[in-house]
Design a protein around this motif. Sequence first.
Motif, PDB file in Angstrom:
ATOM      1  N   ASN A  61      -3.164 -23.889  -1.446  1.00  0.00           N
ATOM      2  CA  ASN A  61      -4.609 -23.931  -1.654  1.00  0.00           C
ATOM      3  C   ASN A  61      -5.342 -23.537  -0.379  1.00  0.00           C
ATOM      4  O   ASN A  61      -6.007 -24.349   0.260  1.00  0.00           O
ATOM      5  N   THR A  62      -5.211 -22.271  -0.003  1.00  0.00           N
ATOM      6  CA  THR A  62      -5.793 -21.770   1.242  1.00  0.00           C
ATOM      7  C   THR A  62      -6.688 -20.560   0.996  1.00  0.00           C
ATOM      8  O   THR A  62      -6.883 -19.746   1.898  1.00  0.00           O
ATOM      9  N   LEU A  63      -7.216 -20.436  -0.214  1.00  0.00           N
ATOM     10  CA  LEU A  63      -7.974 -19.236  -0.556  1.00  0.00           C
ATOM     11  C   LEU A  63      -9.480 -19.410  -0.369  1.00  0.00           C
ATOM     12  O   LEU A  63     -10.036 -20.459  -0.676  1.00  0.00           O
ATOM     13  N   ASP A  64     -10.098 -18.373   0.138  1.00  0.00           N
ATOM     14  CA  ASP A  64     -11.548 -18.220   0.134  1.00  0.00           C
ATOM     15  C   ASP A  64     -11.839 -17.084  -0.827  1.00  0.00           C
ATOM     16  O   ASP A  64     -11.080 -16.116  -0.897  1.00  0.00           O
ATOM     17  N   SER A  65     -12.943 -17.188  -1.540  1.00  0.00           N
ATOM     18  CA  SER A  65     -13.293 -16.122  -2.466  1.00  0.00           C
ATOM     19  C   SER A  65     -14.767 -15.796  -2.295  1.00  0.00           C
ATOM     20  O   SER A  65     -15.620 -16.678  -2.402  1.00  0.00           O
ATOM     21  N   THR A  82      -9.124 -14.223  -0.378  1.00  0.00           N
ATOM     22  CA  THR A  82      -8.345 -14.032   0.844  1.00  0.00           C
ATOM     23  C   THR A  82      -7.692 -15.348   1.238  1.00  0.00           C
ATOM     24  O   THR A  82      -8.335 -16.399   1.215  1.00  0.00           O
ATOM     25  N   CYS A  83      -6.417 -15.281   1.618  1.00  0.00           N
ATOM     26  CA  CYS A  83      -5.718 -16.460   2.132  1.00  0.00           C
ATOM     27  C   CYS A  83      -6.150 -16.664   3.586  1.00  0.00           C
ATOM     28  O   CYS A  83      -6.062 -15.734   4.401  1.00  0.00           O
ATOM     29  N   ARG A  84      -6.598 -17.865   3.926  1.00  0.00           N
ATOM     30  CA  ARG A  84      -7.031 -18.178   5.287  1.00  0.00           C
ATOM     31  C   ARG A  84      -5.861 -18.209   6.264  1.00  0.00           C
ATOM     32  O   ARG A  84      -6.059 -18.115   7.468  1.00  0.00           O
ATOM     33  N   VAL A  85      -4.617 -18.312   5.776  1.00  0.00           N
ATOM     34  CA  VAL A  85      -3.455 -18.386   6.658  1.00  0.00           C
ATOM     35  C   VAL A  85      -2.868 -17.009   6.941  1.00  0.00           C
ATOM     36  O   VAL A  85      -2.722 -16.603   8.092  1.00  0.00           O
ATOM     37  N   CYS A  86      -2.529 -16.266   5.887  1.00  0.00           N
ATOM     38  CA  CYS A  86      -1.831 -14.984   6.072  1.00  0.00           C
ATOM     39  C   CYS A  86      -2.737 -13.760   5.964  1.00  0.00           C
ATOM     40  O   CYS A  86      -2.328 -12.648   6.307  1.00  0.00           O
ATOM     41  N   GLY A  87      -3.968 -13.951   5.476  1.00  0.00           N
ATOM     42  CA  GLY A  87      -4.892 -12.836   5.363  1.00  0.00           C
ATOM     43  C   GLY A  87      -4.687 -11.954   4.138  1.00  0.00           C
ATOM     44  O   GLY A  87      -5.401 -10.972   3.950  1.00  0.00           O
ATOM     45  N   ARG A  88      -3.709 -12.289   3.290  1.00  0.00           N
ATOM     46  CA  ARG A  88      -3.488 -11.502   2.073  1.00  0.00           C
ATOM     47  C   ARG A  88      -4.738 -11.553   1.210  1.00  0.00           C
ATOM     48  O   ARG A  88      -5.415 -12.586   1.128  1.00  0.00           O
TER      49      ARG A  88
END
Length: 152
Positions: A83-87, A93-99
């Motif tokens: 649960n690391t997504l910003d939208s 975008t994943c706040r950890v890996c940037g995907r």
Amino acid sequence: MTVTPAQLRALASRAEALTAEVRALCDGAANGSPERDLLAAGRHAANWLARGAEDLRRAAADVAAAQAQPCGLPWSVCPEHGNTLDSRAGVSTCRVCGRTWKYDRPGLPCPEPVTWKVIDRAGTETRMCDGHVLGARAVSDGATFIRLDAGA
């Protein structure tokens, strides 16, 4: 009867073992012995068994992919970080890996494959993906987490 990837992998392992046994037997004949030339067909059969083992492993992977169930929890997560997504503006975008994903991923059911069975204290079973299990581990006191074979 449903064919499982595990059954196909077991057959592939048996074919590999039989391949090794046939090769050892055929290669055990002494050079120059009359049997050595006669065992060419046996060596040829070992090559076919080896190819069959490879084909069975490929079939197991194909069946596993076809049988994969989506996680389906009502919101999607990063498959690696949970649960690391910003939208924003329809891009997640994943706040950890940037995907990134070019859609509002948290707003849609999770499409990732089920890889875990989680059983809470009350005995309720939930199947979920790797990303969702990260969050579940953090908040589920006393739950049991069982990794599912990728192609059981």
